[in-house]
Design a protein around this motif. Structure first.
Motif, PDB file in Angstrom:
ATOM      1  N   ASN A   1       0.827  -1.213   0.000  1.00 13.96           N
ATOM      2  CA  ASN A   1       0.000   0.000   0.000  1.00 13.96           C
ATOM      3  C   ASN A   1       0.859   1.260   0.000  1.00 13.96           C
ATOM      4  O   ASN A   1       0.447   2.305   0.478  1.00 13.96           O
ATOM      5  CB  ASN A   1      -0.933  -0.001   1.216  1.00 13.96           C
ATOM      6  CG  ASN A   1      -0.171  -0.072   2.545  1.00 13.96           C
ATOM      7  OD1 ASN A   1       1.059  -0.020   2.575  1.00 13.96           O
ATOM      8  ND2 ASN A   1      -0.887  -0.208   3.646  1.00 13.96           N
TER       9      ASN A   1
ATOM     10  N   PRO B   1      -0.747   1.961  -5.037  1.00 13.72           N
ATOM     11  CA  PRO B   1      -2.179   2.243  -4.907  1.00 13.72           C
ATOM     12  C   PRO B   1      -2.758   2.992  -6.103  1.00 13.72           C
ATOM     13  O   PRO B   1      -3.906   2.745  -6.491  1.00 13.72           O
ATOM     14  CB  PRO B   1      -2.256   3.090  -3.627  1.00 13.72           C
ATOM     15  CG  PRO B   1      -1.079   2.658  -2.828  1.00 13.72           C
ATOM     16  CD  PRO B   1       0.003   2.427  -3.849  1.00 13.72           C
TER      17      PRO B   1
ATOM     18  N   GLY C   1      -5.559   0.781  -7.760  1.00 11.39           N
ATOM     19  CA  GLY C   1      -6.885   1.297  -7.428  1.00 11.39           C
ATOM     20  C   GLY C   1      -7.636   0.312  -6.545  1.00 11.39           C
ATOM     21  O   GLY C   1      -7.097  -0.217  -5.579  1.00 11.39           O
ATOM     22  N   ASP C   2      -8.907   0.025  -6.924  1.00  8.68           N
ATOM     23  CA  ASP C   2      -9.717  -0.918  -6.141  1.00  8.68           C
ATOM     24  C   ASP C   2      -9.700  -2.311  -6.763  1.00  8.68           C
ATOM     25  O   ASP C   2     -10.541  -3.148  -6.450  1.00  8.68           O
ATOM     26  CB  ASP C   2     -11.166  -0.420  -6.032  1.00  8.68           C
ATOM     27  CG  ASP C   2     -11.882  -0.412  -7.379  1.00  8.68           C
ATOM     28  OD1 ASP C   2     -11.216  -0.580  -8.433  1.00  8.68           O
ATOM     29  OD2 ASP C   2     -13.113  -0.237  -7.397  1.00  8.68           O
TER      30      ASP C   2
ATOM     31  N   LEU D   1     -11.769  -9.603  -8.291  1.00  5.49           N
ATOM     32  CA  LEU D   1     -10.604  -8.734  -8.440  1.00  5.49           C
ATOM     33  C   LEU D   1      -9.932  -8.942  -9.790  1.00  5.49           C
ATOM     34  O   LEU D   1      -9.393  -7.992 -10.368  1.00  5.49           O
ATOM     35  CB  LEU D   1      -9.613  -8.987  -7.309  1.00  5.49           C
ATOM     36  CG  LEU D   1     -10.078  -8.556  -5.912  1.00  5.49           C
ATOM     37  CD1 LEU D   1      -9.018  -8.889  -4.875  1.00  5.49           C
ATOM     38  CD2 LEU D   1     -10.394  -7.062  -5.880  1.00  5.49           C
TER      39      LEU D   1
ATOM     40  N   ARG E   1     -11.950  -6.875 -12.170  1.00  2.00           N
ATOM     41  CA  ARG E   1     -11.647  -5.454 -11.954  1.00  2.00           C
ATOM     42  C   ARG E   1     -10.274  -5.111 -12.522  1.00  2.00           C
ATOM     43  O   ARG E   1     -10.064  -4.038 -13.090  1.00  2.00           O
ATOM     44  CB  ARG E   1     -11.666  -5.132 -10.457  1.00  2.00           C
ATOM     45  CG  ARG E   1     -13.024  -5.082  -9.817  1.00  2.00           C
ATOM     46  CD  ARG E   1     -12.875  -4.536  -8.406  1.00  2.00           C
ATOM     47  NE  ARG E   1     -13.984  -4.885  -7.551  1.00  2.00           N
ATOM     48  CZ  ARG E   1     -14.014  -4.670  -6.238  1.00  2.00           C
ATOM     49  NH1 ARG E   1     -12.963  -4.121  -5.649  1.00  2.00           N
ATOM     50  NH2 ARG E   1     -15.055  -5.015  -5.524  1.00  2.00           N
TER      51      ARG E   1
ATOM     52  N   ARG F   1      -9.388  -2.266 -15.186  1.00  5.56           N
ATOM     53  CA  ARG F   1      -8.506  -1.150 -14.830  1.00  5.56           C
ATOM     54  C   ARG F   1      -7.271  -1.116 -15.719  1.00  5.56           C
ATOM     55  O   ARG F   1      -6.803  -0.043 -16.107  1.00  5.56           O
ATOM     56  CB  ARG F   1      -8.091  -1.239 -13.364  1.00  5.56           C
ATOM     57  CG  ARG F   1      -7.251  -0.039 -12.925  1.00  5.56           C
ATOM     58  CD  ARG F   1      -7.207   0.134 -11.447  1.00  5.56           C
ATOM     59  NE  ARG F   1      -6.394   1.292 -11.084  1.00  5.56           N
ATOM     60  CZ  ARG F   1      -6.814   2.553 -11.076  1.00  5.56           C
ATOM     61  NH1 ARG F   1      -8.072   2.819 -11.421  1.00  5.56           N
ATOM     62  NH2 ARG F   1      -6.006   3.536 -10.744  1.00  5.56           N
TER      63      ARG F   1
END
Length: 284
Positions: free
Chosen positions: A203, A208, A212-213, A243, A246, A250
């Motif tokens: 992190n 980060p 992202g998420d 994930l 995602r 991303r």
């Protein structure tokens, strides 16, 4: 860039300043060369390119450059046109993977990559850790650590892999983990995301803003936190699949075309600013 370039706009790219903090990233001769060339060049350039906001802030804080002179041009990943992967059974046999889940970390074997923390985090997890890449002196320390922890049979150091082998390894991996203390960008995380591999990473620094998420974050200084993130991805396959999706979405934001266009804009801006400065001086 030349330290003196009358009438010519100059742009310097500084990928990161990790080499200033971790001497293991370069030889002493290379570090001296960077100190004598890269830093003065950046200080005299019209514009400086950083590859992440974290790198930009580091350059501002460490070198004292003005933030408005530094432009951020994130890197990219190519999803299409990859090579065909090698056969799975062949690679599993070659690397002695058996049928166990695989935790993958594609990274240089340097101290700031914190592979030691990753190896410690594997204690108690029912999976194999695979660390491909060219050997370095630090790899010997990592091998000794795995042996001291009693998990040498749980860690693989396959050395350099060709593209078809690496492509298959990404497809075999249950998750990708990058526990670096500092990254200028974190390209391998993006490459894993683009391949649909669920990601967990530090992190800190640039990671980060890249992930992202689309991944789980952990404190790279906390082995238990690293272990918890990896364990969640291994145990909760629904979360891992979410994930992974995602990550694909991303990663599509980060294209090399976007990088090229942003870089070209910086060069144009440097030329325009130099031209305006020259006109202003003539008027005076």
């Amino acid at each position: 860039a030349p330290l003196v370039a009358p009438g010519v706009a100059t742009v310097v790219t500084l990928l990161d300043l990790i080499w200033l903090r971790d001497p293991g990233t370069m030889t002493s001769r290379e570090i001296l060369a960077m100190k004598c060339s890269a830093i003065p060049s950046a200080r005299t350039a019209d514009r400086v390119i950083a590859i992440s906001k974290a790198a930009q802030e580091d350059i501002v804080g460490t070198l004292g450059l003005r933030r408005d002179r530094i432009s951020v041009t994130p890197l990219g990943v190519r999803v299409e046109g990859r090579v065909a992967p090698s056969p799975e059974s062949e690679l599993r046999a070659q690397l002695d993977l058996g049928s166990q889940p695989v935790v993958l970390c594609v990274s240089q074997k340097r101290t700031h990559k914190n592979m030691a923390g990753l190896i410690r985090a594997m204690v108690g997890l029912d999976a194999l850790l695979v660390l491909p890449g060219s050997p370095t002196p630090h790899e010997l320390e990592l091998r000794r650590l795995a042996q001291e922890l009693g998990i040498s049979g749980q860690v693989r150091f396959p050395g350099w892999l060709d593209e078809p082998q690496l492509e298959r390894l990404y497809r075999i991996a249950s998750c990708f983990a990058l526990p670096s203390f500092q990254e200028g960008f974190g390209l391998t995380v993006l490459e894993a995301m683009g391949r649909g591999v669920p990601v967990c990473c530090s992190n800190t620094s640039s990671l980060p803003e890249v992930v992202g998420d689309a991944g789980l974050m952990f404190n790279p200084e906390d082995v238990d936190d690293i272990r918890l993130a990896i364990g969640r991805l291994l145990a909760d396959r629904r979360l891992a699949a979410e994930l992974a999706e995602r990550g694909r979405r991303r990663s599509s934001i980060f294209t090399w075309r976007r990088t090229a266009e942003a870089t070209l804009d910086v060069y144009r801006r440097a030329i325009d600013e130099r031209r305006l400065l020259s006109l202003d001086r003539r008027r005076r």
